[in-house]
Design a protein around this motif. Sequence first.
Motif, PDB file in Angstrom:
ATOM      1  N   SER A  91       2.355 -16.299   3.829  1.00 47.71           N
ATOM      2  CA  SER A  91       3.289 -17.404   3.567  1.00 47.71           C
ATOM      3  C   SER A  91       3.505 -17.674   2.085  1.00 47.71           C
ATOM      4  O   SER A  91       3.872 -18.787   1.688  1.00 47.71           O
ATOM      5  CB  SER A  91       2.812 -18.691   4.255  1.00 47.71           C
ATOM      6  N   SER A  92       3.294 -16.672   1.235  1.00 47.38           N
ATOM      7  CA  SER A  92       3.535 -16.836  -0.197  1.00 47.38           C
ATOM      8  C   SER A  92       5.034 -16.817  -0.469  1.00 47.38           C
ATOM      9  O   SER A  92       5.727 -15.881  -0.048  1.00 47.38           O
ATOM     10  CB  SER A  92       2.862 -15.716  -0.990  1.00 47.38           C
ATOM     11  N   PRO A  93       5.579 -17.827  -1.179  1.00 47.04           N
ATOM     12  CA  PRO A  93       7.021 -17.857  -1.443  1.00 47.04           C
ATOM     13  C   PRO A  93       7.416 -16.920  -2.579  1.00 47.04           C
ATOM     14  O   PRO A  93       6.711 -16.788  -3.574  1.00 47.04           O
ATOM     15  CB  PRO A  93       7.277 -19.317  -1.821  1.00 47.04           C
ATOM     16  N   TYR A  94       8.562 -16.280  -2.418  1.00 48.21           N
ATOM     17  CA  TYR A  94       9.172 -15.440  -3.450  1.00 48.21           C
ATOM     18  C   TYR A  94      10.573 -15.947  -3.722  1.00 48.21           C
ATOM     19  O   TYR A  94      11.272 -16.409  -2.809  1.00 48.21           O
ATOM     20  CB  TYR A  94       9.269 -13.981  -2.993  1.00 48.21           C
ATOM     21  N   ILE A  95      10.989 -15.846  -4.972  1.00 47.54           N
ATOM     22  CA  ILE A  95      12.366 -16.133  -5.351  1.00 47.54           C
ATOM     23  C   ILE A  95      12.952 -14.900  -6.031  1.00 47.54           C
ATOM     24  O   ILE A  95      12.224 -14.126  -6.658  1.00 47.54           O
ATOM     25  CB  ILE A  95      12.474 -17.368  -6.275  1.00 47.54           C
ATOM     26  N   PHE A  96      14.259 -14.710  -5.900  1.00 44.18           N
ATOM     27  CA  PHE A  96      14.893 -13.517  -6.467  1.00 44.18           C
ATOM     28  C   PHE A  96      16.372 -13.799  -6.705  1.00 44.18           C
ATOM     29  O   PHE A  96      16.839 -14.913  -6.496  1.00 44.18           O
ATOM     30  CB  PHE A  96      14.699 -12.301  -5.553  1.00 44.18           C
ATOM     31  N   ASP A  97      17.098 -12.790  -7.189  1.00 40.43           N
ATOM     32  CA  ASP A  97      18.522 -12.933  -7.534  1.00 40.43           C
ATOM     33  C   ASP A  97      18.771 -14.148  -8.424  1.00 40.43           C
ATOM     34  O   ASP A  97      19.610 -15.008  -8.121  1.00 40.43           O
ATOM     35  CB  ASP A  97      19.391 -13.040  -6.268  1.00 40.43           C
ATOM     36  N   PRO A  98      18.079 -14.256  -9.549  1.00 38.18           N
ATOM     37  CA  PRO A  98      18.206 -15.456 -10.376  1.00 38.18           C
ATOM     38  C   PRO A  98      19.472 -15.493 -11.214  1.00 38.18           C
ATOM     39  O   PRO A  98      20.089 -14.472 -11.508  1.00 38.18           O
ATOM     40  CB  PRO A  98      16.975 -15.371 -11.287  1.00 38.18           C
ATOM     41  N   ALA A  99      19.833 -16.714 -11.613  1.00 31.92           N
ATOM     42  CA  ALA A  99      20.899 -16.962 -12.594  1.00 31.92           C
ATOM     43  C   ALA A  99      20.326 -17.952 -13.594  1.00 31.92           C
ATOM     44  O   ALA A  99      20.864 -19.021 -13.817  1.00 31.92           O
ATOM     45  CB  ALA A  99      22.139 -17.516 -11.910  1.00 31.92           C
ATOM     46  N   VAL A 100      19.209 -17.596 -14.209  1.00 32.30           N
ATOM     47  CA  VAL A 100      18.358 -18.529 -14.936  1.00 32.30           C
ATOM     48  C   VAL A 100      19.038 -19.178 -16.138  1.00 32.30           C
ATOM     49  O   VAL A 100      19.891 -18.578 -16.792  1.00 32.30           O
ATOM     50  CB  VAL A 100      17.059 -17.850 -15.422  1.00 32.30           C
ATOM     51  N   PHE A 101      18.621 -20.403 -16.412  1.00 33.51           N
ATOM     52  CA  PHE A 101      18.979 -21.117 -17.641  1.00 33.51           C
ATOM     53  C   PHE A 101      18.152 -22.401 -17.670  1.00 33.51           C
ATOM     54  O   PHE A 101      17.516 -22.774 -16.675  1.00 33.51           O
ATOM     55  CB  PHE A 101      20.473 -21.430 -17.707  1.00 33.51           C
ATOM     56  N   PHE A 102      18.130 -23.065 -18.815  1.00 33.74           N
ATOM     57  CA  PHE A 102      17.510 -24.376 -18.918  1.00 33.74           C
ATOM     58  C   PHE A 102      18.594 -25.417 -18.652  1.00 33.74           C
ATOM     59  O   PHE A 102      19.577 -25.510 -19.394  1.00 33.74           O
ATOM     60  CB  PHE A 102      16.892 -24.575 -20.303  1.00 33.74           C
ATOM     61  N   GLY A 103      18.415 -26.175 -17.584  1.00 32.12           N
ATOM     62  CA  GLY A 103      19.403 -27.159 -17.190  1.00 32.12           C
ATOM     63  C   GLY A 103      18.738 -28.428 -16.693  1.00 32.12           C
ATOM     64  O   GLY A 103      17.541 -28.647 -16.892  1.00 32.12           O
ATOM     65  N   HIS A 104      19.502 -29.272 -16.033  1.00 29.56           N
ATOM     66  CA  HIS A 104      18.952 -30.485 -15.428  1.00 29.56           C
ATOM     67  C   HIS A 104      18.344 -30.098 -14.091  1.00 29.56           C
ATOM     68  O   HIS A 104      19.009 -29.501 -13.244  1.00 29.56           O
ATOM     69  CB  HIS A 104      20.055 -31.527 -15.233  1.00 29.56           C
ATOM     70  N   ARG A 105      17.074 -30.443 -13.898  1.00 29.36           N
ATOM     71  CA  ARG A 105      16.380 -29.993 -12.681  1.00 29.36           C
ATOM     72  C   ARG A 105      17.031 -30.529 -11.413  1.00 29.36           C
ATOM     73  O   ARG A 105      16.951 -29.910 -10.347  1.00 29.36           O
ATOM     74  CB  ARG A 105      14.908 -30.384 -12.734  1.00 29.36           C
ATOM     75  N   GLU A 106      17.699 -31.689 -11.509  1.00 29.59           N
ATOM     76  CA  GLU A 106      18.368 -32.224 -10.332  1.00 29.59           C
ATOM     77  C   GLU A 106      19.472 -31.293  -9.837  1.00 29.59           C
ATOM     78  O   GLU A 106      19.768 -31.257  -8.635  1.00 29.59           O
ATOM     79  CB  GLU A 106      18.952 -33.602 -10.639  1.00 29.59           C
ATOM     80  N   ALA A 107      20.080 -30.536 -10.752  1.00 31.40           N
ATOM     81  CA  ALA A 107      21.128 -29.596 -10.341  1.00 31.40           C
ATOM     82  C   ALA A 107      20.570 -28.536  -9.406  1.00 31.40           C
ATOM     83  O   ALA A 107      21.238 -28.111  -8.451  1.00 31.40           O
ATOM     84  CB  ALA A 107      21.760 -28.940 -11.575  1.00 31.40           C
TER      85      ALA A 107
END
Length: 284
Positions: free
Chosen positions: A204-220
């Motif tokens: 049950s370890s979570p993975y994330i992928f296909d990023p569009a990374v940037f520093f933004g407002h976390r609420e977004a």
Amino acid sequence: MNLLQEVIRHIFGDESSDNVRLNSIGGGCINNTGWFEWKGERFFLKWNHNAKDLFEKEELGLKLLKEVNSLAVPEVLGRGKSIESDFLCLSYIPKGIETKRYWELLGHGLANLHQNTNESFGLFFDNHIGRLPQSNKPKSSWIEFFITRRLTPQIKIAERYLDKTTQKKFEILFNKLQNYFPDEPPALLHGDLWSGNIMSGKESSPYIFDPAVFFGHREAELAFTTLFGGFDKTFYASYQESFPLRPQFQERIDIYNLYPLLVHVNLFGSSYLMEVNRILQNFV
């Protein structure tokens, strides 16, 4: 030499790949995807006949997420160009079960990711959202960044779908945004966090992928997760436990989601315009 033979030669330096098979995986909206086995290990492959710098920026995003070590991401094994296509080879993540523990770990991990901050909103490189360009040129103000780097470029692309009344409503909304967004420092975001870009791995370890990374407002980012069915309620409770959101977040969700909705207008057509107009009508 076919695509898979060129991939194996490029990444593993081996020419003896005649009997290796590329197994296609459906569901990709932008790129072709598949997996193959090489010397007893399984690998994931993305390819595109006209990727330009899509895979280069994806690799940079994955490496940035790996460096902060908040949530697991696939390992980048190699990137290159064959006669047929550009390609990106990643480690293969066996799919696990989405248990309560998975959603808890995802919520806590995302909260941890968002506590990585920066002097400004943006990033040191531009990237993409889907196949569309995403400018990350830094701004000190979230409102200015959201208007100039997120909404305005998508509005310009969507001009053929937007009548003058709708465009005018965006202008009115821009002048009202200072009334909505709480003041918070820039947070490192995955940038395209929906159910298609997360999965449960082993135990049950979570993975994330296909990023569009940037520093933004976390609420977004949290707002984005509510689109297209949303995440399990355990995820939101776990995030809130680790990094509580400011009051009235629910009232701001629709404003943040104007960006991904405009992206979907530009990628998939005018069927998403009804939701865009609904949001504008509520806030203007």
